[in-house]
Write a protein that holds these residues in place. Structure first.
Motif, PDB file in Angstrom:
ATOM      1  N   ALA A 731      22.931 -19.057  14.411  1.00  0.00           N
ATOM      2  CA  ALA A 731      23.201 -19.774  15.757  1.00  0.00           C
ATOM      3  C   ALA A 731      23.743 -18.994  16.736  1.00  0.00           C
ATOM      4  N   THR A 732      24.771 -18.388  16.517  1.00  0.00           N
ATOM      5  CA  THR A 732      25.126 -17.024  17.479  1.00  0.00           C
ATOM      6  C   THR A 732      24.429 -16.186  18.047  1.00  0.00           C
ATOM      7  N   LEU A 733      23.174 -15.645  17.077  1.00  0.00           N
ATOM      8  CA  LEU A 733      22.073 -14.973  17.696  1.00  0.00           C
ATOM      9  C   LEU A 733      21.303 -15.751  18.709  1.00  0.00           C
ATOM     10  N   GLN A 734      20.905 -16.996  18.550  1.00  0.00           N
ATOM     11  CA  GLN A 734      20.415 -17.748  19.306  1.00  0.00           C
ATOM     12  C   GLN A 734      21.039 -18.108  20.524  1.00  0.00           C
ATOM     13  N   GLN A 735      22.267 -18.222  20.417  1.00  0.00           N
ATOM     14  CA  GLN A 735      23.247 -18.591  21.718  1.00  0.00           C
ATOM     15  C   GLN A 735      23.025 -17.233  22.615  1.00  0.00           C
ATOM     16  N   ASP A 736      23.216 -16.259  22.196  1.00  0.00           N
ATOM     17  CA  ASP A 736      23.391 -15.080  22.592  1.00  0.00           C
ATOM     18  C   ASP A 736      21.978 -14.746  23.299  1.00  0.00           C
ATOM     19  N   GLN A 737      20.929 -15.235  22.958  1.00  0.00           N
ATOM     20  CA  GLN A 737      19.698 -15.018  23.679  1.00  0.00           C
ATOM     21  C   GLN A 737      19.323 -16.297  24.512  1.00  0.00           C
ATOM     22  N   GLY A 738      20.273 -17.345  24.687  1.00  0.00           N
ATOM     23  CA  GLY A 738      20.044 -18.269  25.597  1.00  0.00           C
ATOM     24  C   GLY A 738      18.916 -19.537  25.053  1.00  0.00           C
ATOM     25  N   ALA A 739      18.793 -19.349  23.682  1.00  0.00           N
ATOM     26  CA  ALA A 739      17.630 -20.235  23.080  1.00  0.00           C
ATOM     27  C   ALA A 739      18.363 -21.538  22.651  1.00  0.00           C
ATOM     28  N   ARG A 740      18.537 -22.386  23.548  1.00  0.00           N
ATOM     29  CA  ARG A 740      19.130 -23.852  22.908  1.00  0.00           C
ATOM     30  C   ARG A 740      18.739 -24.585  22.046  1.00  0.00           C
ATOM     31  N   ASP A 741      17.240 -24.665  22.081  1.00  0.00           N
ATOM     32  CA  ASP A 741      16.654 -25.291  20.845  1.00  0.00           C
ATOM     33  C   ASP A 741      17.160 -24.644  19.516  1.00  0.00           C
ATOM     34  N   GLY A 742      16.905 -23.236  19.695  1.00  0.00           N
ATOM     35  CA  GLY A 742      17.129 -22.491  18.252  1.00  0.00           C
ATOM     36  C   GLY A 742      18.582 -22.687  17.850  1.00  0.00           C
ATOM     37  N   LEU A 743      19.612 -22.409  18.856  1.00  0.00           N
ATOM     38  CA  LEU A 743      20.871 -22.903  18.920  1.00  0.00           C
ATOM     39  C   LEU A 743      21.167 -24.216  17.917  1.00  0.00           C
ATOM     40  N   ARG A 744      20.520 -25.161  18.467  1.00  0.00           N
ATOM     41  CA  ARG A 744      20.714 -26.574  18.010  1.00  0.00           C
ATOM     42  C   ARG A 744      19.982 -26.812  16.513  1.00  0.00           C
ATOM     43  N   ASP A 745      19.146 -26.060  16.146  1.00  0.00           N
ATOM     44  CA  ASP A 745      18.306 -25.947  14.975  1.00  0.00           C
ATOM     45  C   ASP A 745      19.380 -25.543  13.855  1.00  0.00           C
ATOM     46  N   SER A 746      19.747 -24.226  14.338  1.00  0.00           N
ATOM     47  CA  SER A 746      20.407 -23.462  13.395  1.00  0.00           C
ATOM     48  C   SER A 746      21.717 -24.217  12.922  1.00  0.00           C
ATOM     49  N   LEU A 747      22.590 -24.694  14.089  1.00  0.00           N
ATOM     50  CA  LEU A 747      23.755 -25.607  13.857  1.00  0.00           C
ATOM     51  C   LEU A 747      23.544 -26.785  13.065  1.00  0.00           C
ATOM     52  N   GLU A 748      22.451 -27.628  13.337  1.00  0.00           N
ATOM     53  CA  GLU A 748      22.089 -28.674  12.632  1.00  0.00           C
ATOM     54  C   GLU A 748      21.982 -28.434  11.169  1.00  0.00           C
ATOM     55  N   ARG A 775      30.437 -29.780  19.128  1.00  0.00           N
ATOM     56  CA  ARG A 775      30.811 -30.982  19.531  1.00  0.00           C
ATOM     57  C   ARG A 775      30.006 -32.053  20.266  1.00  0.00           C
ATOM     58  N   GLN A 776      28.900 -31.019  20.775  1.00  0.00           N
ATOM     59  CA  GLN A 776      27.702 -31.756  21.378  1.00  0.00           C
ATOM     60  C   GLN A 776      26.574 -32.528  20.321  1.00  0.00           C
ATOM     61  N   LEU A 777      26.466 -31.792  19.310  1.00  0.00           N
ATOM     62  CA  LEU A 777      25.732 -31.921  18.182  1.00  0.00           C
ATOM     63  C   LEU A 777      25.968 -33.157  17.190  1.00  0.00           C
ATOM     64  N   VAL A 778      27.299 -33.478  17.297  1.00  0.00           N
ATOM     65  CA  VAL A 778      27.806 -34.629  16.629  1.00  0.00           C
ATOM     66  C   VAL A 778      27.909 -35.861  17.337  1.00  0.00           C
ATOM     67  N   ASP A 779      27.771 -35.757  18.928  1.00  0.00           N
ATOM     68  CA  ASP A 779      27.667 -36.654  19.582  1.00  0.00           C
ATOM     69  C   ASP A 779      26.367 -37.659  19.411  1.00  0.00           C
ATOM     70  N   PRO A 780      26.809 -38.975  19.102  1.00  0.00           N
ATOM     71  CA  PRO A 780      25.548 -39.858  18.803  1.00  0.00           C
ATOM     72  C   PRO A 780      24.733 -40.155  19.721  1.00  0.00           C
ATOM     73  N   GLN A 781      25.017 -39.858  21.314  1.00  0.00           N
ATOM     74  CA  GLN A 781      23.959 -40.059  22.164  1.00  0.00           C
ATOM     75  C   GLN A 781      23.180 -38.700  22.013  1.00  0.00           C
ATOM     76  N   GLN A 782      23.683 -37.529  22.120  1.00  0.00           N
ATOM     77  CA  GLN A 782      23.004 -36.456  22.148  1.00  0.00           C
ATOM     78  C   GLN A 782      21.923 -36.367  20.825  1.00  0.00           C
ATOM     79  N   ARG A 783      22.398 -36.811  19.898  1.00  0.00           N
ATOM     80  CA  ARG A 783      21.516 -36.814  18.549  1.00  0.00           C
ATOM     81  C   ARG A 783      20.306 -37.776  18.849  1.00  0.00           C
ATOM     82  N   ARG A 784      20.490 -38.844  19.613  1.00  0.00           N
ATOM     83  CA  ARG A 784      19.328 -39.737  19.535  1.00  0.00           C
ATOM     84  C   ARG A 784      18.471 -39.209  20.663  1.00  0.00           C
TER      85      ARG A 784
END
Length: 879
Positions: A731-748, A775-784
């Motif tokens: 997730a940190t590597l994805q964040q470094d590269q600005g890959a939001r979807d990759g960051l979210r997938d790894s954190l999930e 914090r954003q990942l556990v937000d119900p609205q963000q998850r939906r």
């Protein structure tokens, strides 16, 4: 009768010692006790624990009125006690001759004044143990039963006072601080030394603490010796012992009756004893009465935690009494040692018996006992006693084969590399000289193999260790204790390399064989390994139950043997994985005390490593850095290079967080050396640290390849802890590269893994940098919005994400839940019922009540009723 003379020195705190240190934690406990309505805060400890100094510091910190009275034997005359109390409260004393008939009037004047201080008054009573006469004590008893509002009594003495204060325990109005609370830890010893202009290295701190068990006067005499003898540690220990013996002679022993002094000296020949053994050695017909007097006067008599030998003296007092007896009657001392040895052998206390034979200098009897009871020695698990008696044996006994085998067994426990190598060479020489018993040649060869494989485990040559064990088991397949240790050594190598399945298989086989042989103690190290595998696989409840089962045999306040260190580490690791970091720190602290007590053991750096991991999880980075640096220093000193590399890997990850380029560069040199020598057979923690360093250096492709390789190992071994770390790095590597979807997938993936297996490390270590993304990942609205499945209820997530939800201050659940019957007993305890009343109310036997109460103490990690009720209320187990 004339007015008793007033002694003004009794009415003020003592002058503060030169270069005294503050005790903020203890002062806060006293303030908290007053705030929650404690009537009596009592400091009960032997001479020299800093009780009066702490009382004076507390008085200086108060913003409300206070009065001071230092009691002495003369205060057992009520008139003298009352006149000094009047003077302490700044009340006038009648200017005429006083008699006992005036006591009621004087007492009424004191009570009337105390009633006026409704906004708060603290009355200090120092040296309260000297007040024993009932006519004088009855006044304070009345005060304890019918105290005016706003009064807080703060008292200090040796042992419990002769006052009626049991009702205060019942009503939770008693706060008790004992010797264990007042003892100094490493940081406080360093602070005390600095206040005296001394700078101690870590080894000296450990020596001072181990030799004194944190007794403040013992530490101070050690510092005095250090100022004269530095840096010779042996000379420091000898000089400090001399100073302490002189001090105890002047302040304690000279005031004792001849009968009690003789009893102390004669029973000092053993490290722990039962009343029957004390009667044999002491030659007294009133042994139980003498023991009661020692306990009443708090003369350094402690419970040993041994069911058979239940008493011990503080080492400082035992050494002082032993020295006196040796000077006066050296031949009689040897006879006492032999008497003790004979009694202990009859009682099957083999470790202590052989220690006594060594002290008696009866080496023929000692070697014969070792031959006869070597297996019993190992089963007892008293490695500290084994190391002690081996140090007393003359060098010529080194050619004794059974003794060499026994010493090798202690090496396995203490991890002393230098001794292990010496044992290895000695056994090889005995085999060449054909000194080994011809009917048991496999035992010698298996011992050589487990020594060599243990050296490989500790030295970090893990693949070689696995090969050594395989060859030995193939050549000598006989099943015995030695083969079980070989299996454990192989399991340790496999675990270090991340091969959890093979490690689990071998460790279980080793445990089964050792338990079938009725081994005690050493099996704790096997349980620790199995528990660590369970924790890595996300099986924290199973690991916790494993370690708790080891903890149930002894009361929570009993001093621990060497092997109990492993269960404290295990429970601490389980608590840490459940995000119960404060409780984990307490367990690691108990392990540290044990490691310090056994000065021959190399367990201390392991404790420091686990403490450093915990400190880093709590984001206390400077303290974590210091703990890892000390763990590495000691590991290098003890030649524990596997631990040195493991702690170095974690320290490198911390260096990345702190941008410590110097450490990163030095660590990389060590890493490349290991890579050249061991190839791919490095610990997963080393590979993971290298990946974090490569990411720090901008080599994201290298870091990603390592992550992929480690994922293969973690998936195949069900190592969920390693998987979680890898998802966070990805997730940190994805964040470094600005890959939001990759960051979210790894954190999930990390989040789902944590939920599925109860892993609470998401926001520890490097995970803190991902706080906002999580914090954003556990937000119900963000998850939906991102079509992610709903999460479990917040109550299930809170233990895993306590830092995210801001609920760190909420009470934490028990590691082991209370049964319904234990809850019933707890509620009746809260009502102040005695054990007999509880038994009658619940229609159960008195012994069953005691069993339930002991279980409560163990589960709440306390040692008495008051502490149990306080813990239960803090955890909201009581209404």
């Amino acid at each position: 009768m004339s007015q008793p003379p007033i002694n003004p020195s009794k009415l003020r705190p003592p002058m503060p010692p030169v270069a005294a240190i503050a005790r903020p934690a203890l002062l806060q406990r006293l303030h908290d006790g007053a705030a929650r309505g404690c009537l009596l805060s009592l400091l009960s400890a032997p001479l020299g624990y800093g009780k009066s100094t702490l009382l004076a510091q507390y008085a200086a910190s108060l913003g409300s009125p206070w009065a001071w009275l230092r009691c002495d034997a003369g205060d057992n005359q009520p008139l003298r006690l009352l006149t000094h109390l009047l003077q302490a409260l700044q009340l006038p004393i009648p200017d005429r001759k006083l008699s006992p008939a005036d006591e009621p009037q004087l007492w009424a004047r004191i009570l009337a004044d105390l009633e006026q201080h409704r906004d708060g008054l603290t009355l200090f009573l120092d040296d309260l143990h000297l007040l024993r006469a009932r006519p004088a004590c009855r006044y304070l008893d009345e005060l304890l039963h019918f105290a005016p509002p706003g009064l807080h009594l703060v008292a200090a003495g040796r042992g419990l006072p002769a006052l009626a204060f049991s009702h205060l325990r019942r009503d939770q109005r008693l706060q008790l601080l004992e010797a264990a609370d007042l003892a100094l830890d490493n940081a406080q010893i360093n602070e005390l030394a600095a206040a005296r202009g001394l700078s101690l290295d870590s080894d000296t701190v450990y020596l001072l603490r181990a030799g004194s068990e944190g007794w403040i006067s013992g530490v101070l005499f050690g510092l005095a010796a250090y100022a004269e003898q530095q840096p010779n540690l042996r000379a420091i220990a000898r000089q400090a012992s001399t100073y302490i013996a002189d001090f105890l002679t002047e302040e304690v022993l000279r005031g004792l009756s001849p009968a009690l002094l003789t009893f102390l000296e004669r029973t000092s020949v053993v490290r722990s004893f039962a009343p029957e053994l004390a009667a044999l050695l002491g030659g007294q017909g009133e042994t139980l009465e003498l023991l009661r007097r020692l306990q009443r006067d708090d003369l350094f008599l402690q419970h040993s935690g041994d069911q058979r030998l239940g008493y011990r003296y503080h080492p400082a007092l035992r050494r002082a009494c032993y020295h006196r007896l040796r000077q006066r009657d050296p031949d009689g001392l040897l006879r006492l040692h032999r008497q003790a040895a004979d009694w202990l052998l009859e009682q099957r206390c083999y470790s202590e018996a052989i220690y006594q034979l060594g002290r008696a200098r009866d080496y023929n009897a000692l070697l014969a006992a070792v031959d006869q009871h070597s297996f019993d020695l190992l089963r007892e698990g008293r490695v500290d006693a084994l190391v002690e008696f081996l140090g007393d044996i003359p060098g010529q006994s080194a050619d004794h084969f059974t003794l060499a085998i026994t010493e090798a067994s202690t090496v396995i426990a203490t991890n002393d590399i230098q001794s292990a190598r010496a044992c290895l060479l000695r056994l090889q020489r005995l085999l060449r000289q054909q000194e080994a018993p011809l009917h048991r040649p496999e035992r010698a060869h298996q011992t050589l193999a487990f020594l060599r494989s243990r050296l490989a485990v500790l030295g970090g040559n893990l693949g070689h260790g696995i090969q050594l064990v395989g060859n030995a088991l193939q050549r000598f397949p006989q099943r015995n204790a030695a083969s079980a240790v070989l299996l454990f050594n192989r399991a340790s190598c496999q675990f270090a390399l991340g091969r959890l399945g093979e490690a689990w298989h071998d460790a279980n086989l080793a445990l089964g064989e050792l338990e079938a042989l009725n081994f005690r103690g050493y099996t704790n190290s096997v349980h620790l390994l199995l528990g660590q595998i369970e924790l890595a696989r996300g099986q924290a409840p199973q690991a916790a139950q494993r370690f708790l089962a080891l903890d149930q045999a002894l009361p929570s306040n009993a001093p621990r043997s060497f092997y109990d260190l492993y269960q404290h580490l295990g429970i601490g690791l389980a608590l840490q994985q459940q995000n119960r970091l404060e409780q984990a720190a307490q367990r690691f602290g108990q392990a540290e005390v044990i490691a310090l007590d056994v000065i021959h053991c190399a367990a201390l750096p392991w404790v420091f490593h686990h403490q450093a991991c915990l400190l880093a999880a709590r984001d206390e980075l400077p303290a974590a850095r210091a703990a890892w640096d000390e763990a590495r220093r000691l590991a290098r000193q003890f030649q524990l290079f596997a631990l040195y590399r493991l702690a170095g890997a974690w320290r490198a990850r911390l260096a990345v967080r702190e941008h410590d380029e110097d450490f990163i560069l030095a660590w990389l040199q060590e890493w490349h050396w290991c890579r050249r020598h061991y190839g791919v057979e490095l610990q997963p923690e080393e590979w993971l640290a290298y990946a974090w360093v490569q990411r720090h250096l901008g080599q994201h492709a290298i870091a990603a390849r390592i992550v992929a390789n480690l994922h293969g190992l973690a998936d195949s071994e069900d190592n969920h802890l390693l998987q979680l770390d890898l998802h966070l790095l990805d997730a940190t590597l994805q964040q470094d590269q600005g890959a939001r979807d990759g960051l979210r997938d790894s954190l999930e993936q990390a989040l789902q893994l944590a939920i599925a297996h109860g892993l609470s490390q998401l926001l520890h270590h490097e995970g803190r940098a991902l706080h906002e993304a999580l914090r954003q990942l556990v937000d119900p609205q963000q998850r939906r919005q991102h079509n992610l499945p709903p999460l479990p209820p917040r109550e299930q997530l809170q233990p895993l994400l306590r830092e995210l939800f801001g609920a760190a201050g909420e009470p934490q659940p028990l590691l082991e839940a209370l049964t319904r019957r234990e809850q019933d007993v707890l509620r009746r305890m809260a009502r102040g019922q005695s054990n007999q009343q509880i038994a009658e109310g619940l229609f159960i036997s008195l012994s069953t009540v005691k069993t339930h109460i002991n279980n409560l103490f163990r589960k709440l990690d306390v040692s008495d009723r008051e502490a149990a009720l306080q813990a239960a209320r803090a955890l909201k187990l009581l209404d």
